[in-house]
Design a protein around this motif. Sequence first.
Motif, PDB file in Angstrom:
ATOM      1  N   LEU A  86       0.749  -1.222  -0.077  1.00 42.34           N
ATOM      2  CA  LEU A  86       0.018   0.067   0.121  1.00 42.34           C
ATOM      3  C   LEU A  86       0.658   1.347  -0.078  1.00 42.34           C
ATOM      4  CD1 LEU A  86      -2.997  -0.650   2.499  1.00 42.34           C
ATOM      5  CD2 LEU A  86      -2.924  -0.507  -0.058  1.00 42.34           C
ATOM      6  N   ILE A  87       1.787   1.235   0.727  1.00 41.28           N
ATOM      7  CA  ILE A  87       2.387   2.660   0.864  1.00 41.28           C
ATOM      8  C   ILE A  87       3.365   2.996  -0.159  1.00 41.28           C
ATOM      9  CG2 ILE A  87       4.526   3.725   2.206  1.00 41.28           C
ATOM     10  CD1 ILE A  87       1.879   3.144   3.849  1.00 41.28           C
ATOM     11  N   PRO A  88       4.144   2.388  -1.116  1.00 43.50           N
ATOM     12  CA  PRO A  88       4.814   3.074  -2.122  1.00 43.50           C
ATOM     13  C   PRO A  88       3.614   3.594  -3.280  1.00 43.50           C
ATOM     14  CG  PRO A  88       5.865   0.819  -1.676  1.00 43.50           C
ATOM     15  CD  PRO A  88       4.532   0.882  -0.726  1.00 43.50           C
ATOM     16  N   PRO A  89       2.603   2.839  -3.585  1.00 44.81           N
ATOM     17  CA  PRO A  89       1.945   3.689  -4.451  1.00 44.81           C
ATOM     18  C   PRO A  89       0.981   4.928  -4.117  1.00 44.81           C
ATOM     19  CG  PRO A  89       1.317   1.166  -4.221  1.00 44.81           C
ATOM     20  CD  PRO A  89       2.170   1.765  -3.198  1.00 44.81           C
ATOM     21  N   ILE A  90       1.174   5.358  -2.834  1.00 40.12           N
ATOM     22  CA  ILE A  90       0.727   6.385  -2.320  1.00 40.12           C
ATOM     23  C   ILE A  90       1.433   7.471  -1.964  1.00 40.12           C
ATOM     24  CG2 ILE A  90      -1.691   5.240  -1.521  1.00 40.12           C
ATOM     25  CD1 ILE A  90      -0.926   5.573   1.248  1.00 40.12           C
ATOM     26  N   LEU A  91       2.900   7.352  -2.016  1.00 38.41           N
ATOM     27  CA  LEU A  91       3.761   8.117  -1.592  1.00 38.41           C
ATOM     28  C   LEU A  91       3.725   9.802  -2.298  1.00 38.41           C
ATOM     29  CD1 LEU A  91       7.089   6.147  -1.147  1.00 38.41           C
ATOM     30  CD2 LEU A  91       5.294   6.959   0.617  1.00 38.41           C
ATOM     31  N   LYS A  92       3.398   9.491  -3.675  1.00 38.87           N
ATOM     32  CA  LYS A  92       3.158  10.671  -4.261  1.00 38.87           C
ATOM     33  C   LYS A  92       1.926  11.330  -3.942  1.00 38.87           C
ATOM     34  CE  LYS A  92       5.367   9.761  -8.724  1.00 38.87           C
ATOM     35  NZ  LYS A  92       5.203   9.313 -10.099  1.00 38.87           N
ATOM     36  N   ILE A  93       0.863  10.886  -3.541  1.00 38.76           N
ATOM     37  CA  ILE A  93      -0.212  11.289  -2.902  1.00 38.76           C
ATOM     38  C   ILE A  93       0.139  12.001  -1.634  1.00 38.76           C
ATOM     39  CG2 ILE A  93      -2.859  10.971  -2.076  1.00 38.76           C
ATOM     40  CD1 ILE A  93      -3.035   8.919  -4.092  1.00 38.76           C
ATOM     41  N   LEU A  94       0.835  11.399  -0.815  1.00 40.09           N
ATOM     42  CA  LEU A  94       1.435  11.938   0.480  1.00 40.09           C
ATOM     43  C   LEU A  94       2.219  13.254   0.023  1.00 40.09           C
ATOM     44  CD1 LEU A  94       2.458   8.466   2.715  1.00 40.09           C
ATOM     45  CD2 LEU A  94       0.449  10.046   2.495  1.00 40.09           C
ATOM     46  N   ASN A  95       3.101  13.081  -0.777  1.00 42.38           N
ATOM     47  CA  ASN A  95       3.898  14.209  -1.155  1.00 42.38           C
ATOM     48  C   ASN A  95       3.061  15.756  -1.676  1.00 42.38           C
ATOM     49  OD1 ASN A  95       6.011  12.776  -0.440  1.00 42.38           O
ATOM     50  ND2 ASN A  95       6.743  12.377  -2.877  1.00 42.38           N
ATOM     51  N   LEU A  96       2.065  15.133  -2.399  1.00 44.22           N
ATOM     52  CA  LEU A  96       1.118  16.270  -2.879  1.00 44.22           C
ATOM     53  C   LEU A  96       0.544  17.013  -1.798  1.00 44.22           C
ATOM     54  CD1 LEU A  96      -0.372  17.571  -5.167  1.00 44.22           C
ATOM     55  CD2 LEU A  96      -2.163  15.648  -5.205  1.00 44.22           C
ATOM     56  N   MET A  97       0.119  16.251  -0.471  1.00 45.77           N
ATOM     57  CA  MET A  97      -0.538  16.730   0.554  1.00 45.77           C
ATOM     58  C   MET A  97       0.188  17.210   1.471  1.00 45.77           C
ATOM     59  SD  MET A  97      -3.935  14.113   0.824  1.00 45.77           S
ATOM     60  CE  MET A  97      -2.934  12.707   1.229  1.00 45.77           C
ATOM     61  N   ASN A  98       1.695  17.015   1.328  1.00 42.73           N
ATOM     62  CA  ASN A  98       2.653  17.643   2.266  1.00 42.73           C
ATOM     63  C   ASN A  98       2.461  16.810   3.739  1.00 42.73           C
ATOM     64  OD1 ASN A  98       3.706  19.301   0.251  1.00 42.73           O
ATOM     65  ND2 ASN A  98       2.271  20.802   0.845  1.00 42.73           N
ATOM     66  N   VAL A  99       1.969  15.468   3.657  1.00 44.74           N
ATOM     67  CA  VAL A  99       2.151  14.794   4.823  1.00 44.74           C
ATOM     68  C   VAL A  99       3.696  14.255   5.585  1.00 44.74           C
ATOM     69  CG1 VAL A  99       1.216  12.734   5.727  1.00 44.74           C
ATOM     70  CG2 VAL A  99      -0.268  13.936   4.294  1.00 44.74           C
ATOM     71  N   ASP A 100       3.505  14.845   6.602  1.00 44.46           N
ATOM     72  CA  ASP A 100       4.891  14.427   7.238  1.00 44.46           C
ATOM     73  C   ASP A 100       4.898  12.763   7.552  1.00 44.46           C
ATOM     74  OD1 ASP A 100       6.974  13.935   9.019  1.00 44.46           O
ATOM     75  OD2 ASP A 100       6.895  15.780  10.024  1.00 44.46           O
ATOM     76  N   ARG A 101       6.030  11.991   6.977  1.00 43.28           N
ATOM     77  CA  ARG A 101       5.806  10.666   7.080  1.00 43.28           C
ATOM     78  C   ARG A 101       6.056  10.288   8.214  1.00 43.28           C
ATOM     79  NH1 ARG A 101       9.299   9.244   1.435  1.00 43.28           N
ATOM     80  NH2 ARG A 101       8.115  10.685   0.108  1.00 43.28           N
ATOM     81  N   ARG A 102       6.549  11.015   9.160  1.00 39.98           N
ATOM     82  CA  ARG A 102       6.762  10.793  10.576  1.00 39.98           C
ATOM     83  C   ARG A 102       5.431  10.253  11.204  1.00 39.98           C
ATOM     84  NH1 ARG A 102      10.691  15.223  12.797  1.00 39.98           N
ATOM     85  NH2 ARG A 102       8.918  16.427  11.589  1.00 39.98           N
ATOM     86  N   LEU A 103       4.298  10.828  10.864  1.00 43.14           N
ATOM     87  CA  LEU A 103       2.988  10.768  11.287  1.00 43.14           C
ATOM     88  C   LEU A 103       2.488   9.315  10.543  1.00 43.14           C
ATOM     89  CD1 LEU A 103       0.319  11.255  12.694  1.00 43.14           C
ATOM     90  CD2 LEU A 103      -0.223  12.582  10.654  1.00 43.14           C
ATOM     91  N   ILE A 104       2.884   9.051   9.506  1.00 46.47           N
ATOM     92  CA  ILE A 104       2.350   7.711   8.843  1.00 46.47           C
ATOM     93  C   ILE A 104       3.253   6.575   9.764  1.00 46.47           C
ATOM     94  CG2 ILE A 104       2.539   6.294   6.683  1.00 46.47           C
ATOM     95  CD1 ILE A 104       0.610   8.699   6.809  1.00 46.47           C
ATOM     96  N   ALA A 105       4.529   6.801   9.882  1.00 46.37           N
ATOM     97  CA  ALA A 105       5.351   5.894  10.644  1.00 46.37           C
ATOM     98  C   ALA A 105       4.506   5.458  12.118  1.00 46.37           C
ATOM     99  CB  ALA A 105       6.732   6.145  10.803  1.00 46.37           C
ATOM    100  N   CYS A 106       4.257   6.578  12.650  1.00 39.86           N
ATOM    101  CA  CYS A 106       3.277   6.369  14.069  1.00 39.86           C
ATOM    102  C   CYS A 106       1.971   5.662  13.953  1.00 39.86           C
ATOM    103  CB  CYS A 106       3.127   7.678  14.708  1.00 39.86           C
ATOM    104  SG  CYS A 106       4.909   8.634  15.333  1.00 39.86           S
ATOM    105  N   ILE A 107       1.492   5.984  12.586  1.00 34.31           N
ATOM    106  CA  ILE A 107       0.120   5.420  12.495  1.00 34.31           C
ATOM    107  C   ILE A 107       0.151   3.824  12.332  1.00 34.31           C
ATOM    108  CG2 ILE A 107      -2.006   5.146  10.934  1.00 34.31           C
ATOM    109  CD1 ILE A 107      -1.438   8.148  10.173  1.00 34.31           C
ATOM    110  N   LEU A 108       1.178   3.545  11.488  1.00 34.44           N
ATOM    111  CA  LEU A 108       1.635   2.078  11.208  1.00 34.44           C
ATOM    112  C   LEU A 108       1.977   1.545  12.425  1.00 34.44           C
ATOM    113  CD1 LEU A 108       3.368   2.544   7.837  1.00 34.44           C
ATOM    114  CD2 LEU A 108       0.786   1.690   8.191  1.00 34.44           C
ATOM    115  N   ALA A 109       2.798   2.001  13.166  1.00 34.95           N
ATOM    116  CA  ALA A 109       3.408   1.429  14.343  1.00 34.95           C
ATOM    117  C   ALA A 109       2.129   1.114  15.391  1.00 34.95           C
ATOM    118  CB  ALA A 109       4.632   2.309  14.994  1.00 34.95           C
ATOM    119  N   PHE A 110       1.180   2.143  15.587  1.00 31.50           N
ATOM    120  CA  PHE A 110       0.180   1.945  16.546  1.00 31.50           C
ATOM    121  C   PHE A 110      -0.608   0.861  16.228  1.00 31.50           C
ATOM    122  CE2 PHE A 110      -4.242   2.547  17.376  1.00 31.50           C
ATOM    123  CZ  PHE A 110      -4.539   2.765  18.591  1.00 31.50           C
TER     124      PHE A 110
END
Length: 439
Positions: A129-153
């Motif tokens: 799931l993650i690699p295909p949506i990286l461009k979308i995360l970049n478009l929305m300027n999402v901090d990937r550290r937040l995604i890391a926390c969501i996944l870890a949770f």
Amino acid sequence: MNAVLIAVIVMLVLSLLRINVVFSLTIGAIVGGLTAGLSITETIDSFAGGLGDGAAIALSYGMLGGFAIAISKTGIPELLVMTILKLVKRNGDTQKIGLAKALVFFVLLLMAIFSQNLIPIHIAFIPLLIPPILKILNLMNVDRRLIACILAFGLITPYMSLPFGFGLIYQEIVATQITAAGEAISTSDVYGPMLIPAIGMVVGLIAAFIVFRKPRYYRDIETIDAIEVEVTIEKKNVVFTIIALIAAVIVQIPTGSMILGALAGVIILYITGALKWRQADELLTDGMRMMAFIGMVMIAASGFAAVVTDSGDVEKLVTTSTSIMGDNKGLAVLIMLLIGLIVDMGIGSSFATIPIIAVIFVPIAQEFGLSPAAIITLIGTAGALGDAGSPASDSTLGPTAGLNVDGQHNHIRDTCIPTFFIFNIPLIVFGWVAIMFFS
């Protein structure tokens, strides 16, 4: 100084200095063994003897990585990406971007939770799931550290607190080890007490949304360069992929083997034609390569755990700590939680930490008059502490494997350090409160 502390500190310092985690684990284990009084030969033999314990896990992740990449080429991730893109097709539409962010966060959190319990594929969904949506995360300027926390949770909290899938395995280990250490309990007793520490994880997740709410900017870089296969979304392939996923789960649950589950899924993709024969070898090889680093770390972590266990210094660490505890029950509980954190940070596995600490902590807890529910919470929480933040944990390695495919997400700075502080602090607080409440 205690060999366990030395080994963990050396491993963490080397990792922070950007030394490869596998080398950091190996050097930390050797230093720890020598500090404990083992000869270099005994240390190497202990380390080598433990490597086999991680081989099955490494092969499982390799197989799941291949399965995940194969699935990613059947069109399912693209359906998700296309849906989200429709919401953000106009960059200036703040409301749509906000909705898209919420959708991405919700889907990733849901998948992470399901991967532990409902569809127990563990971290295999991340490279899917993650690699295909990286461009979308970049478009929305999402901090990937937040995604890391969501996944870890999502990777940690369900096995801590829910008696399904990996959660049932974890709670069975907790119950078995506590009983073996002299406090007879059943697996069903573990579920309730662990809900309070789980609330601490929820608090940590809320904190992550606050701490990492500001935009962070990344460059758009093509990912998975080796896989240049055009993806065509066909309804029949989507259906066959869903069947393959169900089959993987059906096979994995009764056999307890992620290897057989992944193999069953890949075979179905082959037979149905959802995975093209001419592409299959390249795709599966690239999927395994993507997960190979995690496999190597897990193997090295098993060797590290063997040295830590053979050193005998875990018990010495507790004995030394008890002299500080005195008759202070609250301090004793806190120190035992911190020791669990140190051990888990070193070996990177909550499941492997439980047998190491239970045999020592249970008699001490009984001496302080802790109730069975308090002992369960102590062992369960101490085992889970450090899973978030450990360089050798699959709960950090998995998110990094997905978020760093374009080289813009550092394993230590962007996954381990954020998840360590976000989750371990509230987990200690809520775990300590729950233990004192049940005692």
